[in-house]
Design an enzyme around this catalytic site. Structure first.
Site, PDB file in Angstrom:
ATOM      1  N   PHE A   1      -6.393   8.404   2.160  1.00 33.81           N
ATOM      2  CA  PHE A   1      -7.274   8.510   3.318  1.00 33.81           C
ATOM      3  C   PHE A   1      -6.817   7.600   4.465  1.00 33.81           C
ATOM      4  O   PHE A   1      -6.499   8.066   5.568  1.00 33.81           O
ATOM      5  CB  PHE A   1      -8.703   8.181   2.893  1.00 33.81           C
ATOM      6  CG  PHE A   1      -9.704   8.123   4.013  1.00 33.81           C
ATOM      7  CD1 PHE A   1      -9.715   9.088   5.011  1.00 33.81           C
ATOM      8  CD2 PHE A   1     -10.650   7.104   4.066  1.00 33.81           C
ATOM      9  CE1 PHE A   1     -10.638   9.039   6.042  1.00 33.81           C
ATOM     10  CE2 PHE A   1     -11.584   7.057   5.077  1.00 33.81           C
ATOM     11  CZ  PHE A   1     -11.573   8.014   6.076  1.00 33.81           C
ATOM     12  N   ILE A   2      -6.741   6.309   4.216  1.00 32.10           N
ATOM     13  CA  ILE A   2      -6.332   5.394   5.286  1.00 32.10           C
ATOM     14  C   ILE A   2      -4.851   5.578   5.589  1.00 32.10           C
ATOM     15  O   ILE A   2      -4.433   5.616   6.748  1.00 32.10           O
ATOM     16  CB  ILE A   2      -6.632   3.925   4.911  1.00 32.10           C
ATOM     17  CG1 ILE A   2      -8.105   3.732   4.553  1.00 32.10           C
ATOM     18  CG2 ILE A   2      -6.258   2.999   6.069  1.00 32.10           C
ATOM     19  CD1 ILE A   2      -8.442   2.325   4.086  1.00 32.10           C
TER      20      ILE A   2
ATOM     21  N   ALA B   1      -0.322   9.038   1.489  1.00 33.32           N
ATOM     22  CA  ALA B   1      -0.980  10.342   1.502  1.00 33.32           C
ATOM     23  C   ALA B   1      -2.478  10.214   1.264  1.00 33.32           C
ATOM     24  O   ALA B   1      -3.191  11.218   1.227  1.00 33.32           O
ATOM     25  CB  ALA B   1      -0.366  11.266   0.448  1.00 33.32           C
TER      26      ALA B   1
ATOM     27  N   GLU C   1      -5.445   1.635  -7.275  1.00 36.75           N
ATOM     28  CA  GLU C   1      -6.617   2.267  -7.880  1.00 36.75           C
ATOM     29  C   GLU C   1      -7.847   1.648  -7.230  1.00 36.75           C
ATOM     30  O   GLU C   1      -7.922   0.427  -7.060  1.00 36.75           O
ATOM     31  CB  GLU C   1      -6.637   2.028  -9.392  1.00 36.75           C
ATOM     32  CG  GLU C   1      -5.507   2.701 -10.140  1.00 36.75           C
ATOM     33  CD  GLU C   1      -5.596   4.217 -10.140  1.00 36.75           C
ATOM     34  OE1 GLU C   1      -6.708   4.739  -9.906  1.00 36.75           O
ATOM     35  OE2 GLU C   1      -4.575   4.875 -10.358  1.00 36.75           O
ATOM     36  N   THR C   2      -8.798   2.493  -6.846  1.00 41.28           N
ATOM     37  CA  THR C   2      -9.995   1.997  -6.179  1.00 41.28           C
ATOM     38  C   THR C   2     -11.242   2.448  -6.936  1.00 41.28           C
ATOM     39  O   THR C   2     -11.236   3.478  -7.601  1.00 41.28           O
ATOM     40  CB  THR C   2     -10.075   2.503  -4.727  1.00 41.28           C
ATOM     41  OG1 THR C   2     -10.095   3.932  -4.743  1.00 41.28           O
ATOM     42  CG2 THR C   2      -8.875   2.022  -3.914  1.00 41.28           C
TER      43      THR C   2
ATOM     44  N   VAL D   1       3.992   3.290  -7.971  1.00 37.99           N
ATOM     45  CA  VAL D   1       4.299   1.892  -7.670  1.00 37.99           C
ATOM     46  C   VAL D   1       4.532   1.062  -8.930  1.00 37.99           C
ATOM     47  O   VAL D   1       4.931  -0.103  -8.834  1.00 37.99           O
ATOM     48  CB  VAL D   1       3.192   1.230  -6.811  1.00 37.99           C
ATOM     49  CG1 VAL D   1       3.161   1.832  -5.419  1.00 37.99           C
ATOM     50  CG2 VAL D   1       1.831   1.316  -7.492  1.00 37.99           C
TER      51      VAL D   1
ATOM     52  N   LYS E   1      -7.553  -7.026  -6.137  1.00 38.36           N
ATOM     53  CA  LYS E   1      -7.287  -7.117  -4.704  1.00 38.36           C
ATOM     54  C   LYS E   1      -7.038  -8.571  -4.294  1.00 38.36           C
ATOM     55  O   LYS E   1      -6.176  -8.849  -3.453  1.00 38.36           O
ATOM     56  CB  LYS E   1      -8.448  -6.526  -3.900  1.00 38.36           C
ATOM     57  CG  LYS E   1      -8.738  -5.060  -4.153  1.00 38.36           C
ATOM     58  CD  LYS E   1      -7.502  -4.175  -4.047  1.00 38.36           C
ATOM     59  CE  LYS E   1      -7.028  -3.978  -2.626  1.00 38.36           C
ATOM     60  NZ  LYS E   1      -5.892  -3.018  -2.553  1.00 38.36           N
TER      61      LYS E   1
ATOM     62  N   TYR F   1     -11.758  -4.618 -10.022  1.00 35.43           N
ATOM     63  CA  TYR F   1     -11.145  -4.162  -8.777  1.00 35.43           C
ATOM     64  C   TYR F   1     -11.006  -5.321  -7.794  1.00 35.43           C
ATOM     65  O   TYR F   1      -9.935  -5.534  -7.211  1.00 35.43           O
ATOM     66  CB  TYR F   1     -11.970  -3.038  -8.158  1.00 35.43           C
ATOM     67  CG  TYR F   1     -11.515  -2.650  -6.769  1.00 35.43           C
ATOM     68  CD1 TYR F   1     -10.286  -2.036  -6.570  1.00 35.43           C
ATOM     69  CD2 TYR F   1     -12.319  -2.901  -5.661  1.00 35.43           C
ATOM     70  CE1 TYR F   1      -9.863  -1.689  -5.295  1.00 35.43           C
ATOM     71  CE2 TYR F   1     -11.906  -2.553  -4.384  1.00 35.43           C
ATOM     72  CZ  TYR F   1     -10.682  -1.949  -4.207  1.00 35.43           C
ATOM     73  OH  TYR F   1     -10.264  -1.612  -2.942  1.00 35.43           O
TER      74      TYR F   1
ATOM     75  N   SER G   1      -9.520  -6.427   0.446  1.00 36.05           N
ATOM     76  CA  SER G   1     -10.835  -5.790   0.405  1.00 36.05           C
ATOM     77  C   SER G   1     -11.947  -6.816   0.519  1.00 36.05           C
ATOM     78  O   SER G   1     -11.797  -7.961   0.069  1.00 36.05           O
ATOM     79  CB  SER G   1     -10.976  -5.026  -0.918  1.00 36.05           C
ATOM     80  OG  SER G   1     -12.304  -4.635  -1.151  1.00 36.05           O
TER      81      SER G   1
END
Length: 377
Positions: free
Chosen positions: A12-13, A10, A86-87, A64, A192, A188, A129
């Site tokens: 953006f990407i 749900a 989480e970004t 998750v 990733k 972050y 990323s």
């Protein structure tokens, strides 16, 4: 493969990918927590991203970090596209446990179930990323290609923001390829890197094909305009629309590779559908570096709103100076070519923003949080 699970579907990407896959005949399940930071309050009523896929996908509202939600989501799936995370580079430096829990532990739960629970999953795509590279790749006249370490706070306090390398004259920025050094400069980025490595290591042991995409800065219509922690185009747009000035970090010459959402979706589908992608890691970007001052001025010009622009000389711990993608591998193996350049992409993005309700500008609140934690100087 017909049944696809998109975690964070749900977002953006994820929502854009879901809609494109549905148009191609796939059946989509989405596992998403509908985080307030991304979707706002009362997301099932007011989130444009959620409403774009509502009634078109099977939605599991879950987390998750919850093994029960994973079990429900994995059942009956042929492939998983794992976007849920989480970004936000800056936020990750002071909400360390949350980022590690969601990004690393959430991925570990998925992999644990894929190894130990009967399932039909044949492929897992992991959203990695460009942040895993830390600083990008550079050329030194004396040393050849080098990978500078994190910049020194003492230098940046003196407004010296350029990267340096021992025993070298000033460096020349070049495109970062997939063989470049991995040395993230934020929590972050570390999460990733960990996600990518776990998926690429564990999946082949149980006959599942892994694919990792190292996305650059993704933007376009539909991205959150209310999240002050990530998405420079959204942050600047919200400031402009609220009549606030834009404060630019460092000297404004720091640059990123901005890639349009449609190109990101197309690359991801190539990874899903092409056997040539199996077991591989790919950069996804445009291969063009654009500096932050150019970004701000382009947005101001497109909106036609006179906006004061201040280059502050402040900086965030964990930020890099430059990074843009070398696309040689994804071109050669998957035939990917970005179709939307920065000028056209910004035009489409700003036209969409002009149709949206103006969101409250929470950016200064996010900066205050970083200052309090000593992450903004």
């Amino acid at each position: 493969m017909k049944h696809i699970l998109i975690t964070g579907g749900a977002g953006f990407i994820g929502s854009n990918l879901a809609l494109k896959l549905i148009s191609k005949g796939y059946e989509i399940t989405v596992l998403d927590s509908l985080s307030e930071q991304i979707h706002g309050k009362d997301p099932e009523e007011s989130s444009p991203l959620y409403n774009s896929i509502k009634d078109k996908v099977k939605l599991i509202k879950g987390d998750v970090t919850n093994i029960g939600d994973w079990k429900k989501a994995i059942a009956g799936q042929d492939a998983i596209v794992h976007f849920a995370a989480e970004t936000g580079t800056g936020q990750s430096m002071y909400e360390v446990n949350k980022y590690v829990s969601v990004n690393i532990q959430g991925t570990a739960l998925m992999l644990d179930l894929l190894v130990n629970m009967s399932n039909g999953v044949k492929k897992v795509i992991i959203a990695s990323s460009r942040s895993i590279y830390g600083e990008g790749k550079y050329f030194s006249k004396e040393l050849g290609h080098v990978y500078p370490e994190h910049r020194d706070g003492a230098d940046m306090d003196q407004k010296d923001f350029e990267v340096k390398y021992p025993d070298s004259s000033p460096l020349e920025l070049v495109a970062t390829d997939e063989e470049s050094k991995i040395h993230p400069s934020s929590v972050y980025g570390i999460t990733k890197q960990n996600q990518e490595q776990m998926v690429m290591t564990v999946c082949p042991t149980v006959g599942i094909s892994p694919v990792a995409f190292r996305y650059q800065n993704v933007y376009g219509p539909g991205q959150s305009l209310s999240n002050p922690y990530t998405g420079i185009l959204s942050i600047f747009s919200t400031q402009i629309k609220n009549g606030n000035g834009i404060n630019i970090f460092e000297d404004g010459k720091e640059s990123r590779d901005f890639v349009y959402i449609d190109d990101v979706v197309d690359a991801t589908i190539l990874g899903l559908e092409k056997e040539e992608a199996n077991g591989e890691v790919f950069n996804v970007g445009t291969g063009v570096a654009t500096d932050v001052v150019t970004v701000a001025n382009t947005l101001i010009q497109n909106y036609g709103i006179e906006t004061p622009l201040t280059i502050t000389g402040n900086y965030r711990l964990g930020d890099i100076r430059h990074n843009y993608a070398d696309l040689s591998k994804i071109r050669a193996k998957l035939g990917f070519e970005p179709k939307v350049d920065f000028k056209e992409g910004i035009r489409c993005f700003t036209e969409w923003v002009n149709t949206q309700e103006i969101k409250e500008d929470h950016y200064e609140k996010s900066i205050a949080e970083m200052k309090k934690k000593g992450m903004y100087r």
